[in-house]
Design a protein around this motif. Structure first.
Motif, PDB file in Angstrom:
ATOM      1  N   GLU A   3       0.840  -1.190   0.000  1.00  0.00           N
ATOM      2  CA  GLU A   3       0.000   0.000   0.000  1.00  0.00           C
ATOM      3  C   GLU A   3       0.884   1.251   0.000  1.00  0.00           C
ATOM      4  O   GLU A   3       0.584   2.234  -0.648  1.00  0.00           O
ATOM      5  N   GLU A   4       2.002   1.195   0.732  1.00  0.00           N
ATOM      6  CA  GLU A   4       2.956   2.308   0.724  1.00  0.00           C
ATOM      7  C   GLU A   4       4.206   1.904  -0.043  1.00  0.00           C
ATOM      8  O   GLU A   4       4.946   0.995   0.355  1.00  0.00           O
ATOM      9  N   LYS A   5       4.415   2.551  -1.172  1.00  0.00           N
ATOM     10  CA  LYS A   5       5.649   2.319  -1.912  1.00  0.00           C
ATOM     11  C   LYS A   5       6.045   3.626  -2.592  1.00  0.00           C
ATOM     12  O   LYS A   5       5.196   4.405  -3.006  1.00  0.00           O
ATOM     13  N   THR A   6       7.357   3.853  -2.667  1.00  0.00           N
ATOM     14  CA  THR A   6       7.875   5.070  -3.284  1.00  0.00           C
ATOM     15  C   THR A   6       8.915   4.709  -4.322  1.00  0.00           C
ATOM     16  O   THR A   6       9.818   3.920  -4.054  1.00  0.00           O
ATOM     17  N   LEU A   7       8.757   5.283  -5.512  1.00  0.00           N
ATOM     18  CA  LEU A   7       9.790   5.191  -6.543  1.00  0.00           C
ATOM     19  C   LEU A   7      10.590   6.482  -6.509  1.00  0.00           C
ATOM     20  O   LEU A   7      10.016   7.573  -6.581  1.00  0.00           O
TER      21      LEU A   7
END
Lengths: 256, 256
Positions: free
Chosen positions: A221-225
């Motif tokens: 649900e929480e991911k950062t590129l």
């Protein structure tokens, strides 16, 4: 079940490095010289062809220990560092070298993908056995939060399938800069913990679209590129979220 | 050359909002109630169909003023907010509404791209004339660093061509979440200042590949792509580099 056998200890700049073996796997534990009682534990992987104390990994480990008061553990991947090479390891290295010298990027990619998948299959149970053994140590125990601290390339090719099946890992830093194979995409679909994904934007040896597909696959649900210009050797990260692991693992017990 | 004519002033939570017109373009200047002598100036754009004091923009402006001591300026885009609509504006709104109601995403995209390009052509000289006029104010002057503070969607469709030709802008925050047209890619190729590019990873109305192509096109030596799950309405940014503008524009004169 294996235990941790310590084989050597050095100390510098406030960081204790303890070499150990778990079964036949050599590793190193980086911890604050001032003590690290039940501090969060960060697992770090090294790149292909490198080893557990390669300069970049050691620098990241020292920084993590001194900034956050965490304990860091690194292992030699199968066929890497102090470990014997199997016939498969020798063959893969030969194939890779030949494909590179022949200037055949497609062949480099296919050997890398196959060998990376094989290394991950061998390395994942080693990491799990090492975690079991480390949690028997009184200064670590079973209560400390655990994160995967990444390293782009091989460290991520092993870290994704490990994080996919290992519920003790509650946050993970991964990175691009290597050949993405289908099994890795499948593993990423089973990762649900918060992920920080670091992508060198210009890597001539790596297909950018496959790295983006890998980021897309994480079920988290929480991911950062986070992408910056450069390849995996020349990259200069700017404006990186340095607090990512600390937000999810909490504070170590010894800082300030 | 136009001057700034102030038409109203309110103050709340330490932020003064001064309404103004430059020529026929209405704008608002947000500044610290405690004074803002020659503080860095941040230009902020609003989204399509919105206006210079839309809640999200006002919240970002207040945050920028109170955190960094900066001055923020926002304008109503052509055909938006307090401005009269031309026949073209009315036609584009009608076309967009009809295409949306008919469930024709390709048509929505083509109208958006054409109208966005037209709005940018009209808005860029207005921003330049506004900058000229603002720099005549003693509290701003010509020495203050200037950044483009973005806003995804229309704010970026205007901000990229503005930044491409306006040497006074020395750092820019842009974002995805809108239809990318070829003229915008061309403009991005002429942007050389540090760029922070924010991409909502899952936007059903926007082609992700075209947003990635836009990031790729920036000629900037320093550029960062930051993506999180969600579309441009539901996005929750995590681990964002909040210091980006401050690193490049420096500190305001009044904070702490």
């Amino acid at each position: 079940m294996y235990s941790v056998h310590f084989t050597g200890e050095t100390s510098s700049n406030g960081v204790v490095e303890r070499d150990f073996v778990v079964g036949e796997v050599p590793g190193v534990l980086f911890s604050p010289a001032s003590g690290s009682d039940r501090a969060p534990l960060v697992l770090m992987g090294h790149g292909g062809g490198l080893h557990k104390k390669t300069p970049a990994l050691r620098a990241r480990a020292h920084d993590t220990v001194t900034t956050w008061g965490y304990t860091v553990v690194a292992l030699d991947a199968p066929g890497h560092g102090d470990r014997p090479r199997t016939a498969e390891d020798e063959q893969a290295r030969t194939d890779l070298r030949q494909a590179m010298m022949a200037g055949k990027p497609d062949q480099v990619a296919s050997v890398s993908a196959r060998y990376g998948a094989s290394l991950a299959e061998r390395a994942v149970p080693e990491w799990q056995a090492t975690l079991d053994a480390l949690q028997e140590l009184p200064e670590i125990g079973t209560g400390a939060p655990i994160g995967y601290g990444g390293g782009i390339s091989l460290g991520t090719a092993i870290g994704i399938p490990l994080t996919a099946i290992e519920p003790r890992i509650t946050a993970a830093v991964f990175g691009g800069g290597f050949v993405v194979h289908e099994a890795l995409i499948e593993a990423a679909r089973r990762v649900t913990v918060p992920v920080q994904f670091l992508l060198p934007w210009d890597d001539e040896h790596v297909d950018r679209q496959s790295a983006l597909a890998l980021f897309d696959a994480f079920a988290s649900e929480e991911k950062t590129l986070h992408a910056n210009p450069g390849d995996h050797r020349t990259i200069r990260w700017t404006g990186l979220d340095e607090q990512f692991l600390a937000r999810h693992l909490g504070q170590g017990s010894v800082v300030q």
